[in-house]
Design a protein around this motif. Structure first.
Motif, PDB file in Angstrom:
ATOM      1  N   ILE A   1      -0.102  13.584  -0.465  1.00  0.00           N
ATOM      2  CA  ILE A   1      -1.427  13.174  -0.014  1.00  0.00           C
ATOM      3  C   ILE A   1      -1.676  13.827   1.335  1.00  0.00           C
ATOM      4  O   ILE A   1      -0.904  13.644   2.273  1.00  0.00           O
ATOM      5  N   ARG A   2      -2.770  14.579   1.428  1.00  0.00           N
ATOM      6  CA  ARG A   2      -3.117  15.244   2.683  1.00  0.00           C
ATOM      7  C   ARG A   2      -4.298  14.535   3.319  1.00  0.00           C
ATOM      8  O   ARG A   2      -5.352  14.348   2.694  1.00  0.00           O
ATOM      9  N   THR A   3      -4.129  14.095   4.572  1.00  0.00           N
ATOM     10  CA  THR A   3      -5.237  13.550   5.352  1.00  0.00           C
ATOM     11  C   THR A   3      -5.516  14.523   6.492  1.00  0.00           C
ATOM     12  O   THR A   3      -4.875  15.564   6.617  1.00  0.00           O
ATOM     13  N   LEU A   4      -6.463  14.169   7.344  1.00  0.00           N
ATOM     14  CA  LEU A   4      -6.774  15.049   8.474  1.00  0.00           C
ATOM     15  C   LEU A   4      -5.619  15.168   9.448  1.00  0.00           C
ATOM     16  O   LEU A   4      -5.489  16.172  10.151  1.00  0.00           O
ATOM     17  N   THR A   5      -4.754  14.165   9.476  1.00  0.00           N
ATOM     18  CA  THR A   5      -3.692  14.151  10.480  1.00  0.00           C
ATOM     19  C   THR A   5      -2.280  14.209   9.911  1.00  0.00           C
ATOM     20  O   THR A   5      -1.343  14.569  10.632  1.00  0.00           O
TER      21      THR A   5
ATOM     22  N   ILE B   1      -8.716  10.721   2.826  1.00  0.00           N
ATOM     23  CA  ILE B   1      -7.890  11.647   2.047  1.00  0.00           C
ATOM     24  C   ILE B   1      -8.633  12.949   1.766  1.00  0.00           C
ATOM     25  O   ILE B   1      -9.721  12.947   1.195  1.00  0.00           O
ATOM     26  N   LEU B   2      -8.038  14.069   2.174  1.00  0.00           N
ATOM     27  CA  LEU B   2      -8.612  15.385   1.882  1.00  0.00           C
ATOM     28  C   LEU B   2      -8.317  15.801   0.454  1.00  0.00           C
ATOM     29  O   LEU B   2      -9.207  16.227  -0.271  1.00  0.00           O
ATOM     30  N   TYR B   3      -7.041  15.687   0.070  1.00  0.00           N
ATOM     31  CA  TYR B   3      -6.677  16.076  -1.294  1.00  0.00           C
ATOM     32  C   TYR B   3      -5.320  15.514  -1.692  1.00  0.00           C
ATOM     33  O   TYR B   3      -4.526  15.071  -0.851  1.00  0.00           O
ATOM     34  N   PHE B   4      -5.102  15.517  -2.997  1.00  0.00           N
ATOM     35  CA  PHE B   4      -3.803  15.227  -3.595  1.00  0.00           C
ATOM     36  C   PHE B   4      -3.308  16.512  -4.235  1.00  0.00           C
ATOM     37  O   PHE B   4      -4.076  17.231  -4.885  1.00  0.00           O
ATOM     38  N   ASN B   5      -2.019  16.805  -4.099  1.00  0.00           N
ATOM     39  CA  ASN B   5      -1.473  17.947  -4.821  1.00  0.00           C
ATOM     40  C   ASN B   5      -0.021  17.690  -5.201  1.00  0.00           C
ATOM     41  O   ASN B   5       0.675  16.893  -4.582  1.00  0.00           O
ATOM     42  N   MET B   6       0.411  18.368  -6.246  1.00  0.00           N
ATOM     43  CA  MET B   6       1.757  18.199  -6.778  1.00  0.00           C
ATOM     44  C   MET B   6       2.662  19.235  -6.126  1.00  0.00           C
ATOM     45  O   MET B   6       2.402  20.443  -6.198  1.00  0.00           O
TER      46      MET B   6
ATOM     47  N   ASN C   1     -11.118  16.001  -2.252  1.00  0.00           N
ATOM     48  CA  ASN C   1     -12.245  15.135  -1.915  1.00  0.00           C
ATOM     49  C   ASN C   1     -13.446  16.021  -1.610  1.00  0.00           C
ATOM     50  O   ASN C   1     -13.464  16.733  -0.609  1.00  0.00           O
ATOM     51  N   ILE C   2     -14.445  15.998  -2.469  1.00  0.00           N
ATOM     52  CA  ILE C   2     -15.586  16.913  -2.334  1.00  0.00           C
ATOM     53  C   ILE C   2     -16.336  16.689  -1.027  1.00  0.00           C
ATOM     54  O   ILE C   2     -17.010  17.603  -0.520  1.00  0.00           O
TER      55      ILE C   2
ATOM     56  N   ASP D   1     -13.175  20.918   5.843  1.00  0.00           N
ATOM     57  CA  ASP D   1     -13.641  20.668   7.205  1.00  0.00           C
ATOM     58  C   ASP D   1     -12.550  20.894   8.246  1.00  0.00           C
ATOM     59  O   ASP D   1     -12.837  21.140   9.411  1.00  0.00           O
ATOM     60  N   ASN D   2     -11.291  20.801   7.845  1.00  0.00           N
ATOM     61  CA  ASN D   2     -10.199  21.029   8.789  1.00  0.00           C
ATOM     62  C   ASN D   2      -9.807  22.501   8.885  1.00  0.00           C
ATOM     63  O   ASN D   2      -8.843  22.848   9.568  1.00  0.00           O
TER      64      ASN D   2
END
Length: 234
Positions: free
Chosen positions: A161-165, A149-154, A197-198, A212-213
């Motif tokens: 939920i954002r992942t690399l893909t 998981i890269l980050y969570f946002n509202m 995610n730091i 990183d993306n």
């Protein structure tokens, strides 16, 4: 099985580190497989040929030809998921490695004092990374590890939920539910309703972070100090 690589040109120190790593993981009921490389060119060549199959890589910073920082930079372009530990005899060199998503560094002059704390942190991170969390989405329940998981946002009153893909839209409408789960697992708030995610933060500027993306995200001026602290101590 925990797969570990050690890239170190000093064979005596290599053996010393190998014995500590092997003993620690076996004492904690974990099987461990350790590969050894005597220079950065060897491990880079292997990574380009077969990819990265390691959970943890220890890099000596000061090596001839291709030093640890340069080698790690190449390998990070192939894989960002392994835990990166730097070894150094030059304390001032540690400030050059933060951009590479460095987990910890070990000063050779304080090896015996620092190695076990670092190994304990590695084990904790590996355990966290292997734990999968369930999230309900419009399409059904998904399971994700923290390391995905890269980050969570509202967005529009739903937690994304954002992942690399992928991006997943959950059924969660209260962001505090996310904060309670991930605030102690390497996530930091960059503004209200967004936690990153730091471990995926590549660079910090005055008011933004780059992941990183390649995504660049704005950081609240009230949060920037907290984000920097998390970045430089992660």
């Amino acid at each position: 099985m925990v797969k570990v690589a050690i890239c170190e040109d000093d064979n005596i120190f290599m053996e010393r580190l190998r014995l500590k790593v092997n003993s620690f993981f076996r004492d904690n009921q974990n099987k461990v497989d350790i590969d050894e490389y005597n220079n950065g060119e060897e491990i880079v060549r292997e990574a380009k040929r077969n990819g990265i199959g390691y959970d943890v890589i220890f890099f000596d910073i000061d090596m001839p030809r291709l030093n640890g920082i340069k080698a790690a930079r190449v390998i990070r372009e192939i894989d960002n998921n392994f835990i990166l530990i730097f070894l150094t005899s030059l304390d001032e060199e540690v400030y050059k490695v933060f951009e590479l998503n460095t987990f910890r560094f070990i000063r050779k002059s304080y090896f015996d004092e620092e190695i076990y704390a670092v190994l304990e942190d590695i084990l904790k991170r590996l355990q966290e990374n292997s734990t999968r969390y369930e999230f309900k989405t419009k399409e059904g329940t998904i399971k994700l590890a923290i390391s995905e998981i890269l980050y969570f946002n509202m967005v529009n009153r739903r937690v994304n939920i954002r992942t690399l893909t992928d991006t997943y839209i959950t059924t969660i409408t209260v962001f505090k539910e996310i904060e309670k789960v991930v605030s102690s697992k390497g996530f930091v708030s960059i503004y209200r309703g967004m936690m990153v995610n730091i471990n995926f933060v590549k660079r910090i500027d005055k008011e933004t972070i780059e992941l990183d993306n390649g995504e660049v995200l704005q950081v609240s001026r009230y949060k920037i100090s907290e984000v920097k602290k998390a970045f430089f101590t992660s």
